[in-house]
Scaffold this motif. Sequence first.
Motif, mmCIF file in Angstrom:
data_model
loop_
_atom_site.group_PDB
_atom_site.id
_atom_site.type_symbol
_atom_site.label_atom_id
_atom_site.label_comp_id
_atom_site.label_asym_id
_atom_site.label_seq_id
_atom_site.Cartn_x
_atom_site.Cartn_y
_atom_site.Cartn_z
ATOM 1 N N VAL A 33 0.880 -1.171 0.000
ATOM 2 C CA VAL A 33 0.000 0.000 0.000
ATOM 3 C C VAL A 33 0.914 1.216 0.000
ATOM 4 C CG1 VAL A 33 -1.750 1.297 1.278
ATOM 5 C CG2 VAL A 33 -1.812 -1.208 1.264
ATOM 6 N N VAL A 34 0.586 2.213 -0.820
ATOM 7 C CA VAL A 34 1.443 3.389 -0.945
ATOM 8 C C VAL A 34 0.704 4.617 -0.418
ATOM 9 C CG1 VAL A 34 2.711 4.853 -2.570
ATOM 10 C CG2 VAL A 34 2.562 2.394 -2.978
ATOM 11 N N VAL A 35 1.427 5.473 0.296
ATOM 12 C CA VAL A 35 0.892 6.785 0.691
ATOM 13 C C VAL A 35 1.808 7.840 0.096
ATOM 14 C CG1 VAL A 35 0.550 8.376 2.638
ATOM 15 C CG2 VAL A 35 -0.200 5.999 2.829
ATOM 16 N N VAL A 36 1.247 8.860 -0.532
ATOM 17 C CA VAL A 36 2.086 9.914 -1.109
ATOM 18 C C VAL A 36 1.785 11.281 -0.506
ATOM 19 C CG1 VAL A 36 2.594 8.883 -3.367
ATOM 20 C CG2 VAL A 36 0.437 10.133 -3.021
ATOM 21 N N SER A 37 2.844 12.110 -0.476
ATOM 22 C CA SER A 37 2.700 13.534 -0.162
ATOM 23 C C SER A 37 2.473 14.282 -1.466
ATOM 24 C CB SER A 37 3.993 14.070 0.456
ATOM 25 O OG SER A 37 4.161 13.640 1.758
ATOM 26 N N ALA A 38 2.213 15.578 -1.339
ATOM 27 C CA ALA A 38 2.092 16.435 -2.520
ATOM 28 C C ALA A 38 3.471 16.626 -3.146
ATOM 29 C CB ALA A 38 1.506 17.777 -2.114
ATOM 30 N N MET A 39 3.497 16.845 -4.459
ATOM 31 C CA MET A 39 4.762 16.983 -5.186
ATOM 32 C C MET A 39 5.559 18.198 -4.708
ATOM 33 S SD MET A 39 3.290 16.248 -9.003
ATOM 34 C CE MET A 39 4.848 16.397 -9.897
ATOM 35 N N GLY A 40 6.826 17.980 -4.357
ATOM 36 C CA GLY A 40 7.734 19.078 -4.022
ATOM 37 C C GLY A 40 7.138 20.089 -3.071
ATOM 38 N N LYS A 41 7.114 21.347 -3.490
ATOM 39 C CA LYS A 41 6.645 22.428 -2.621
ATOM 40 C C LYS A 41 5.169 22.784 -2.867
ATOM 41 C CE LYS A 41 10.744 24.228 -0.835
ATOM 42 N NZ LYS A 41 10.778 23.015 -0.002
#
Length: 398
Positions: A33-41
């Motif tokens: 299962v993957v969790v991602v943050s928002a891209m860069g800034k």
Amino acid sequence: MQKYGGTSVADSERIAAVADHVARTVRAGNQVVVVVSAMGKTTDELIHLADQVSKTQTPREMDMLLSAGERISMSLLCLALADLGVHAISFTGSQAGIITDTSHMKAKILDIKADRLRKAIEEGKVPVVAGFQGVSTSKDVTTLGRGGSDTTAVALAATLGASVCEIYTDVSGVYTADPRVVSTARKLGTISFEEMLELASSGGRVLALRSVEFARNFNVPLHVRSSFTWEPGTWVKEEDPTMEQAVVSAISHEAQEVKITITKVPDKPGVAAQIFRSIADRGINVDMIVQNTSIDGFTDISFTAPRQDMQSAIEVTEKVAKDIGAEAVYGDKEIGRVSLVGAGMKSHPGVTAQVFETLAAQNINIEMISTSAIRISCVVRESQLEAAVLALHSAFGL
Ligand code: ASP
Ligand code: MG
């Protein structure tokens, strides 16, 4: 569970690299299962946009805005995975069943109804979940506070019974000190939850504090590692009782604080309560507090708080100072805090003395001190902070 931070998914090349790593993990026979943050800034940019169009910044709309960042990265990653033949499926926090309270922009997770994720996993799909967000008990989109994707990942790992929660970032693990300050700092192989909690709350920026609390409470082993080199990083897990504990494991420092001093405070019951109640009601997190009993019926009280809260901390403190008949309020931005953390401190006397001797030998004055069972923190002049970190790092043989 694999969590990828903003720098790990900052552009299309990084998303391709992450997709490749996820695909390999799946092909090796793992359920992922993957969790991602928002891209860069992205999150900073969205806040900047909001600053330009609004002074009011209605919290509900801010959350709607900020939660958009993670939607972009989760869908792009799924698109990239499809090209690699991996059946990935994205979920917003709400779709993933992350139920929070109603306090926008700093919501707390109350419950996770993970049936959709479980079903996707059973069908052989890879769920990719938007970090840092959920849906409130009144059905509005919420966010968990800056850095909240770590918390999403650890909470989901606990709910789904993941064997490990890998936190991919742009550093290769947790170091004995900030390598930008101490060139000889070493990467730690493992560190205990308790030590990591102390580090995260005293200036270490690798993991969000709340995610470490979650990991400890639900015993989810964390593996903090780099998505740029993919090398093994630092494990954060339960203390091994059979192992000798390091007296000092790591040193952290924090330069983003302010010291506020109230002078000539009448020394009587209820005064400290009044001061710190007003500060708490403004939502300001106080860290160290120093006060001594007086011989003449008055005392000085100093405390530290995040530098970003300086203005409002001074405002409230001045108001209370007037009410209680104290003399004056001073704010001092030129301070820094150095902290030593080590589980072995509990059973080793003399660590504090060695800290003080080391700083004295460098002619560094200590202005405030606070300790826990496994941490010693000193406030010094900001200009001497890096010298303090360097001297302590070598004095304790790190
Ligand atoms: N994107 C959010 C932030 O920048 C959450 C996170 O990255 O963990 O704070
Ligand atoms: Mg981030």
